[in-house]
Design a protein around this motif. Structure first.
Motif, PDB file in Angstrom:
ATOM      1  N   SER A  37       0.833  -1.211   0.000  1.00  0.00           N
ATOM      2  CA  SER A  37       0.000   0.000   0.000  1.00  0.00           C
ATOM      3  C   SER A  37       0.863   1.254   0.000  1.00  0.00           C
ATOM      4  CB  SER A  37      -1.004   0.013   1.148  1.00  0.00           C
ATOM      5  OG  SER A  37      -0.508  -0.629   2.266  1.00  0.00           O
TER       6      SER A  37
ATOM      7  N   VAL B 222       1.890   2.027  -3.663  1.00  0.00           N
ATOM      8  CA  VAL B 222       0.824   2.593  -4.481  1.00  0.00           C
ATOM      9  C   VAL B 222       1.048   4.093  -4.691  1.00  0.00           C
ATOM     10  CG1 VAL B 222      -1.630   3.132  -4.484  1.00  0.00           C
ATOM     11  CG2 VAL B 222      -0.878   0.870  -3.863  1.00  0.00           C
TER      12      VAL B 222
ATOM     13  N   TYR C 280      -9.945   6.532   2.900  1.00  0.00           N
ATOM     14  CA  TYR C 280      -9.351   5.189   3.088  1.00  0.00           C
ATOM     15  C   TYR C 280      -8.305   5.238   4.187  1.00  0.00           C
ATOM     16  CZ  TYR C 280     -10.925   4.694  -1.799  1.00  0.00           C
ATOM     17  OH  TYR C 280     -11.616   4.707  -2.968  1.00  0.00           O
TER      18      TYR C 280
ATOM     19  N   GLN D  13      -8.038   3.013   7.477  1.00  0.00           N
ATOM     20  CA  GLN D  13      -6.854   2.190   7.709  1.00  0.00           C
ATOM     21  C   GLN D  13      -6.257   2.433   9.088  1.00  0.00           C
ATOM     22  OE1 GLN D  13      -4.292   0.854   5.182  1.00  0.00           O
ATOM     23  NE2 GLN D  13      -6.072   0.305   4.002  1.00  0.00           N
TER      24      GLN D  13
ATOM     25  N   PHE E 264      -7.938   0.862  11.991  1.00  0.00           N
ATOM     26  CA  PHE E 264      -7.764  -0.574  12.203  1.00  0.00           C
ATOM     27  C   PHE E 264      -6.322  -0.983  12.489  1.00  0.00           C
ATOM     28  CE2 PHE E 264     -11.852  -0.950   9.867  1.00  0.00           C
ATOM     29  CZ  PHE E 264     -12.519  -1.714  10.805  1.00  0.00           C
TER      30      PHE E 264
ATOM     31  N   ASP F 202      -1.712 -10.915  13.051  1.00  0.00           N
ATOM     32  CA  ASP F 202      -1.528 -12.198  12.399  1.00  0.00           C
ATOM     33  C   ASP F 202      -1.720 -12.074  10.906  1.00  0.00           C
ATOM     34  OD1 ASP F 202      -0.624 -14.320  13.635  1.00  0.00           O
ATOM     35  OD2 ASP F 202      -2.559 -15.022  14.399  1.00  0.00           O
TER      36      ASP F 202
ATOM     37  N   ALA G  98      -3.883 -12.866  -2.893  1.00  0.00           N
ATOM     38  CA  ALA G  98      -2.853 -11.954  -2.360  1.00  0.00           C
ATOM     39  C   ALA G  98      -1.504 -12.188  -3.044  1.00  0.00           C
ATOM     40  CB  ALA G  98      -2.724 -12.141  -0.853  1.00  0.00           C
TER      41      ALA G  98
ATOM     42  N   PHE H  16      -1.791 -10.734  -6.402  1.00  0.00           N
ATOM     43  CA  PHE H  16      -1.840  -9.277  -6.327  1.00  0.00           C
ATOM     44  C   PHE H  16      -0.426  -8.712  -6.200  1.00  0.00           C
ATOM     45  CE2 PHE H  16      -2.240  -5.300  -3.919  1.00  0.00           C
ATOM     46  CZ  PHE H  16      -3.103  -4.603  -4.753  1.00  0.00           C
TER      47      PHE H  16
ATOM     48  N   PHE I 198      -7.785   6.098  -8.393  1.00  0.00           N
ATOM     49  CA  PHE I 198      -9.095   5.539  -8.055  1.00  0.00           C
ATOM     50  C   PHE I 198      -9.082   4.034  -7.788  1.00  0.00           C
ATOM     51  CE2 PHE I 198     -10.360   9.496 -10.162  1.00  0.00           C
ATOM     52  CZ  PHE I 198     -11.216   9.988  -9.200  1.00  0.00           C
TER      53      PHE I 198
ATOM     54  N   PHE J 116      -5.948   1.705  -7.424  1.00  0.00           N
ATOM     55  CA  PHE J 116      -4.912   1.051  -6.630  1.00  0.00           C
ATOM     56  C   PHE J 116      -5.054   1.336  -5.144  1.00  0.00           C
ATOM     57  CE2 PHE J 116      -2.069   1.142 -10.585  1.00  0.00           C
ATOM     58  CZ  PHE J 116      -2.617  -0.035 -11.002  1.00  0.00           C
ATOM     59  N   PHE J 117      -5.404   2.572  -4.817  1.00  0.00           N
ATOM     60  CA  PHE J 117      -5.563   2.890  -3.399  1.00  0.00           C
ATOM     61  C   PHE J 117      -6.692   2.065  -2.793  1.00  0.00           C
ATOM     62  CE2 PHE J 117      -3.232   6.822  -4.421  1.00  0.00           C
ATOM     63  CZ  PHE J 117      -2.331   6.802  -3.385  1.00  0.00           C
ATOM     64  N   LEU J 118      -7.800   2.000  -3.534  1.00  0.00           N
ATOM     65  CA  LEU J 118      -8.958   1.243  -3.076  1.00  0.00           C
ATOM     66  C   LEU J 118      -8.587  -0.224  -2.865  1.00  0.00           C
ATOM     67  CD1 LEU J 118     -12.044   1.634  -2.737  1.00  0.00           C
ATOM     68  CD2 LEU J 118     -12.308   0.878  -5.074  1.00  0.00           C
TER      69      LEU J 118
ATOM     70  N   SER K 125      -5.619  -1.801  -2.693  1.00  0.00           N
ATOM     71  CA  SER K 125      -4.595  -2.197  -1.722  1.00  0.00           C
ATOM     72  C   SER K 125      -5.039  -1.903  -0.298  1.00  0.00           C
ATOM     73  CB  SER K 125      -3.271  -1.504  -2.039  1.00  0.00           C
ATOM     74  OG  SER K 125      -3.385  -0.134  -1.788  1.00  0.00           O
ATOM     75  N   SER K 126      -5.757  -0.790  -0.068  1.00  0.00           N
ATOM     76  CA  SER K 126      -6.194  -0.478   1.292  1.00  0.00           C
ATOM     77  C   SER K 126      -7.102  -1.574   1.828  1.00  0.00           C
ATOM     78  CB  SER K 126      -6.987   0.822   1.337  1.00  0.00           C
ATOM     79  OG  SER K 126      -6.294   1.849   0.721  1.00  0.00           O
ATOM     80  N   PHE K 127      -8.082  -1.971   1.012  1.00  0.00           N
ATOM     81  CA  PHE K 127      -9.073  -2.885   1.540  1.00  0.00           C
ATOM     82  C   PHE K 127      -8.629  -4.331   1.471  1.00  0.00           C
ATOM     83  CE2 PHE K 127     -11.351   1.048   0.778  1.00  0.00           C
ATOM     84  CZ  PHE K 127     -11.807   1.253   2.068  1.00  0.00           C
TER      85      PHE K 127
ATOM     86  N   VAL L 184      -5.653  -5.262   2.462  1.00  0.00           N
ATOM     87  CA  VAL L 184      -4.994  -5.411   3.759  1.00  0.00           C
ATOM     88  C   VAL L 184      -6.040  -5.599   4.855  1.00  0.00           C
ATOM     89  CG1 VAL L 184      -3.548  -4.259   5.465  1.00  0.00           C
ATOM     90  CG2 VAL L 184      -2.997  -4.059   3.058  1.00  0.00           C
ATOM     91  N   LEU L 185      -7.094  -4.789   4.799  1.00  0.00           N
ATOM     92  CA  LEU L 185      -8.121  -4.904   5.846  1.00  0.00           C
ATOM     93  C   LEU L 185      -8.875  -6.227   5.745  1.00  0.00           C
ATOM     94  CD1 LEU L 185      -9.540  -1.299   6.092  1.00  0.00           C
ATOM     95  CD2 LEU L 185      -7.944  -2.466   7.598  1.00  0.00           C
TER      96      LEU L 185
ATOM     97  N   ILE M 123      -7.602  -9.096   4.743  1.00  0.00           N
ATOM     98  CA  ILE M 123      -6.744 -10.178   5.206  1.00  0.00           C
ATOM     99  C   ILE M 123      -6.525 -10.121   6.717  1.00  0.00           C
ATOM    100  CG2 ILE M 123      -4.417 -11.135   5.061  1.00  0.00           C
ATOM    101  CD1 ILE M 123      -4.410 -10.442   2.124  1.00  0.00           C
ATOM    102  N   PHE M 124      -6.296  -8.922   7.242  1.00  0.00           N
ATOM    103  CA  PHE M 124      -5.965  -8.846   8.673  1.00  0.00           C
ATOM    104  C   PHE M 124      -7.157  -8.546   9.565  1.00  0.00           C
ATOM    105  CE2 PHE M 124      -2.091  -7.542   6.459  1.00  0.00           C
ATOM    106  CZ  PHE M 124      -1.296  -8.584   6.854  1.00  0.00           C
TER     107      PHE M 124
ATOM    108  N   MET N 287     -13.980  -6.742  12.680  1.00  0.00           N
ATOM    109  CA  MET N 287     -15.198  -6.152  12.110  1.00  0.00           C
ATOM    110  C   MET N 287     -16.296  -7.186  11.991  1.00  0.00           C
ATOM    111  SD  MET N 287     -13.844  -5.703   8.202  1.00  0.00           S
ATOM    112  CE  MET N 287     -12.240  -5.043   8.543  1.00  0.00           C
TER     113      MET N 287
ATOM    114  N   MET O 234     -19.304  -6.136   7.275  1.00  0.00           N
ATOM    115  CA  MET O 234     -18.182  -5.255   6.963  1.00  0.00           C
ATOM    116  C   MET O 234     -17.118  -6.025   6.186  1.00  0.00           C
ATOM    117  SD  MET O 234     -17.988  -2.123   7.540  1.00  0.00           S
ATOM    118  CE  MET O 234     -16.404  -1.427   7.953  1.00  0.00           C
TER     119      MET O 234
END
Lengths: 357, 443
Positions: A53, A56, A338, A342, A345, A354, B60, B63, B102, B104-106, B108-110, B112-113, B115-116, B121, B125
């Motif tokens: 990220s 990017v 975003y 981020q 979290f 993990d 992943a 990606f 519009f 790549f940010f979307l 890669s940000s989500f 990560v969220l 996966i981790f 949540m 979500m």
């Protein structure tokens, strides 16, 4: 419009160097100071969770540079052909090291990819510094030899080095003794930045030691800064003009020196975040001061025949820039949202996070 | 061809071919992951969630590979195609910059969220995270195809005195008649690849008698998605694209269909044959009369221009490769429909899981949609030759004026070596993930 895009791209690239910068720094620290497997794992994880990220921002910055200043993009990317491709290889190699290290639980495997990660981070930091050095110093636009341009006036091609290694020759290479110094500054700065990040985000056993490492590196950085400023003036005699004309630009060098001087007192810092902010200030101040000293020039010319590339003579059409202005505002607001999600979290030490399960 | 143009083109072709192995899987797979997450919310059975998380692991890795092999693509516009970038950056810079901002940010940000963040949540979500990853990756596809569509069929521009192409109508880029058919065809093609991969892993588990429950789920999902997408690939999207080619690039159409001579009253469709560029004819040809005219114009006797109607300069410069790319792609597409159709029939009759020979076939079939996908892009890119921007800018006029062939060859060799290593590691890792299965016993 040109100024808007210049600022936006500068901000995006500065964010890239701050964010991916700690990644590179973590790699450098990892290479020299991480000895025990537990530390190695958590340190590489502190970079590995976030590198894609962070990268990017590079892709976004590159795309915007292409859109807003196509002539500059074409000229600079073809002119710096070899160093750029080598940077690409290093980025790829580094990413493999980070991503694949923990996929196989064999010490030999891990050791190898750790070294790959560390060495490529070190070289990337060096190359990014050298790149900045090249931009400050200028290039032989038009490839002038014996007073005649051999290319169109805005094209050039730089060898990796020439035999004199001198930044003062008419046709300098990518690597000379000035750009090497800037490269070293980048390595030291990012190492400090990376160490601050490790202290902030992990509970590794070398955190105490890293504080003293930062102290020593900071002294080195001060020495290198003074040295580079002297040479800087030699290489680019006009470097102070902008600050004389527009005194408010002094804010940027002030940011740099606040970081640099503040870091001298980092042993007394209670909150780890403040240390990280200081190293961020060094990077931010360093990049913005360099840009401010050159504005509106982006790539100076080392010969007197061809004009330097500026934001005005290399930009896209007004219509294109204006349309892009509108969508970029929307896009940047989204990116900001975003980022907030981020941060909500992701905060806290990462030792316990993990991957996957 | 001069050395330098040849190396520039080969380097771009090599790096984009390798790159496109990864996004075609991630784009399609993200939709299948959204489907699994949706089933999980609806039915509340853990199996679906495990499936989503398992494929997100494969996603992943792909990606990451997509990111690291994608940065060189963006860079190469400047490093190897500087003249092209300088002249057209005003237009294609728009779409490429939008992709960065519009998509790549979307994505890669989500990612990560996703996966981790599962424990942090709610279920809904987490579903939303998967959906945003899917949305980001498809948006990315849209911007790239919009860029390519402009190169295939330039719109919304004007040419200045200094030769620069500048934008004068932003919305025209997205209303380009080339864009929608190409985008849908491409997305369905990547869904086909992903469906075949999912089905192939399922068939492997069943045949190996391991993770049987998951095997059946994967196979069933893969077969359904695979059948639907491979049918839609041929009709309407494939047909629609072919009509665009005949309308906007008739010379490319003649070359890809292998029509050397214009036929009076109805053109045959060539199924098999080898272009013989010396005698200007197809060797060992098998063709069905008049069908191409009917498919193209809904009239059996409509005339279609053959290659004899065009000058050497207007025709693509590698006709046999274009012809083969197109015919192999179309042939594979037909085979996909047949196999997935048969599998769907057996699924309906509840015999699929015991039909060993078909399971073996499905397991080994997964490389072929990759091939078909890449060949589809070869058709688009070779068909556009000898132009970079169709009808306007020649490929030979787009290269970097200052980069020598020695430098390009050096970097091409470097990419080959590095990508070979990257490919090995990738196969090893994905193989390991598949072998561990959705519920690894011990890590």
């Amino acid at each position: 419009m040109e100024i808007y895009w210049y600022i936006i791209i500068a901000v995006v690239l500065a964010i890239f160097f701050i964010l991916d910068g700690y990644d590179f720094g973590v790699g450098i620290i990892h290479l020299f100071f991480a000895k025990e497997e537990k530390d190695k794992e958590v340190i590489s994880k502190s970079a590995g969770l976030f590198w894609d990220s962070n990268e990017v921002w590079l892709v976004a910055g590159g795309g915007m540079l292409f859109m807003a200043f196509p002539k500059l993009y074409a000229s600079a990317f073809s002119g710096f052909y070899l160093p750029l491709i080598i940077v690409l290889w290093l980025i790829i190699f580094r990413a493999i090291g980070l991503e694949f290290r923990n996929k196989i639980n064999v010490q030999m495997w891990k050791d190898f990819w750790d070294k790959a990660f560390g060495v490529s981070s070190l070289l990337l930091a060096l190359f990014f510094g050298i790149a900045l050095g090249n931009v400050v110093r200028g290039v032989n636009l038009g490839g002038v030899t014996n007073g005649v341009s051999i290319y169109e006036s805005h094209y050039f091609f730089l060898p990796l080095w020439n035999s004199s290694f001198s930044p003062l020759s008419e046709s300098p290479g990518v690597i000379d003794w000035f750009t090497i110094i800037i490269g070293l500054i980048a390595v030291v700065t990012l190492a400090i930045h990376g160490a601050s990040w490790i202290i902030l985000k992990t509970n590794s056993s070398i955190n105490k030691k890293l504080i003293s490492v930062i102290g020593k590196l900071n002294i080195a950085l001060i020495v290198l800064t003074v040295l580079s400023l002297i040479i800087w003036n030699l290489v680019n005699p006009n470097s102070l003009d902008n600050f004389m004309d527009k005194p408010y630009l002094i804010i940027f060098p002030l940011i740099y020196f606040t970081g640099l001087i503040g870091m001298l007192f980092q042993r007394k810092i209670k909150k780890d975040l403040n240390r990280f902010l200081l190293s961020t200030a060094i990077i931010l101040g360093g990049i913005t001061s360099s840009l401010a000293s050159m504005f509106p020039i982006i790539i100076p010319s080392t010969n007197s025949i061809n004009e330097p590339l500026t934001i005005y003579n290399s930009s896209a059409s007004n219509y294109g820039l204006s349309v892009a202005f509108i969508w970029s505002i929307i896009g940047l607001i989204l990116v900001f949202i975003y980022a907030i999600i981020q941060i909500r979290f992701r905060s806290g030490k990462i030792d316990k996070m993990d991957y996957g399960h | 061809m001069d050395d330098i143009i040849f190396y520039d083109r080969l380097q771009f072709a090599f790096t984009i071919t390798f790159h496109y192995i990864f996004p075609q899987l991630t784009m399609g797979l993200s939709l299948i992951i959204v489907y699994f997450k949706w089933q999980y919310i609806r039915k509340n059975i853990e199996k679906y969630n495990d499936a989503a998380k398992f494929f997100m692991k494969i996603f992943a890795v792909n990606f990451t590979m997509g990111v690291v092999t994608g940065i060189p693509m963006e860079f190469q516009f400047g490093t190897n195609w500087a003249k092209f970038s300088e002249l057209t950056g005003d237009i294609i810079g728009q779409t490429l910059a939008m992709e960065g901002l519009f998509s790549f940010f979307l994505e890669s940000s989500f990612l990560v969220l996703f996966i981790f963040g599962e424990k942090l949540m709610s279920k809904k979500m987490h579903f939303l995270m998967a959906f945003l990853v899917f949305f980001g990756s498809w948006a990315s596809g849209l911007f790239i195809i919009a860029t390519n569509a402009w190169m295939q069929h330039p719109v919304g521009y004007e040419i200045l005195d200094n030769g620069k192409y500048v934008l004068n109508n932003f919305s025209a880029i997205f209303n380009n008649p080339w864009l929608l058919p190409a985008f849908l065809h491409n997305q369905l093609a990547s869904l086909t690849t992903s469906a075949f991969v999912v089905a192939s892993i399922g068939a492997y588990y069943i045949l190996r008698n391991k993770n049987i429950e998951y095997g059946k789920l994967f196979l069933k999902t893969g077969v359904i998605f695979g059948f639907v997408s491979s049918v839609l690939l041929i009709f309407p999207t494939g047909d629609w694209n072919a009509k665009n080619v005949v309308k906007y690039q008739p010379a490319s159409f003649a070359a890809m269909e292998g029509i050397f001579d214009t036929e009076k009253g109805g053109t045959e469709i060539v199924l098999i044959g080898q272009p013989n560029m010396i005698e200007k004819k197809l060797d060992n040809k098998i063709a069905v009369p008049d069908v191409l005219s009917f498919l193209t114009y809904k009239k059996w006797n409509a005339e279609i221009a053959g290659m004899d109607k065009f000058t050497e300069d207007e025709l693509p410069d590698n006709i046999p490769m274009l012809y083969y790319s197109y015919h192999i792609m179309a042939g594979l597409g037909t085979i996909f429909v047949a196999i997935m159709g048969f599998a769907l029939f057996l699924l309906y009759r509840k015999k699929l899981y015991n039909y060993k020979s078909l399971l073996w076939a499905i397991m080994f079939l997964f490389p072929f949609p990759y091939i078909a996908n890449l060949l589809g892009w070869y058709v688009a890119e070779l068909g556009r030759q000898p132009y970079l921007v169709y009808g306007l800018l020649k490929t030979s006029d787009g290269i970097s004026p200052t980069v020598s062939s020695g430098n390009t060859l050096f970097t091409l060799l470097g990419f080959m070596g590095l990508y070979f290593l990257l490919g090995l590691l990738f196969l090893m890792l994905v193989g390991k993930t598949i072998n561990q299965g959705p519920k690894p016993q011990n890590i």
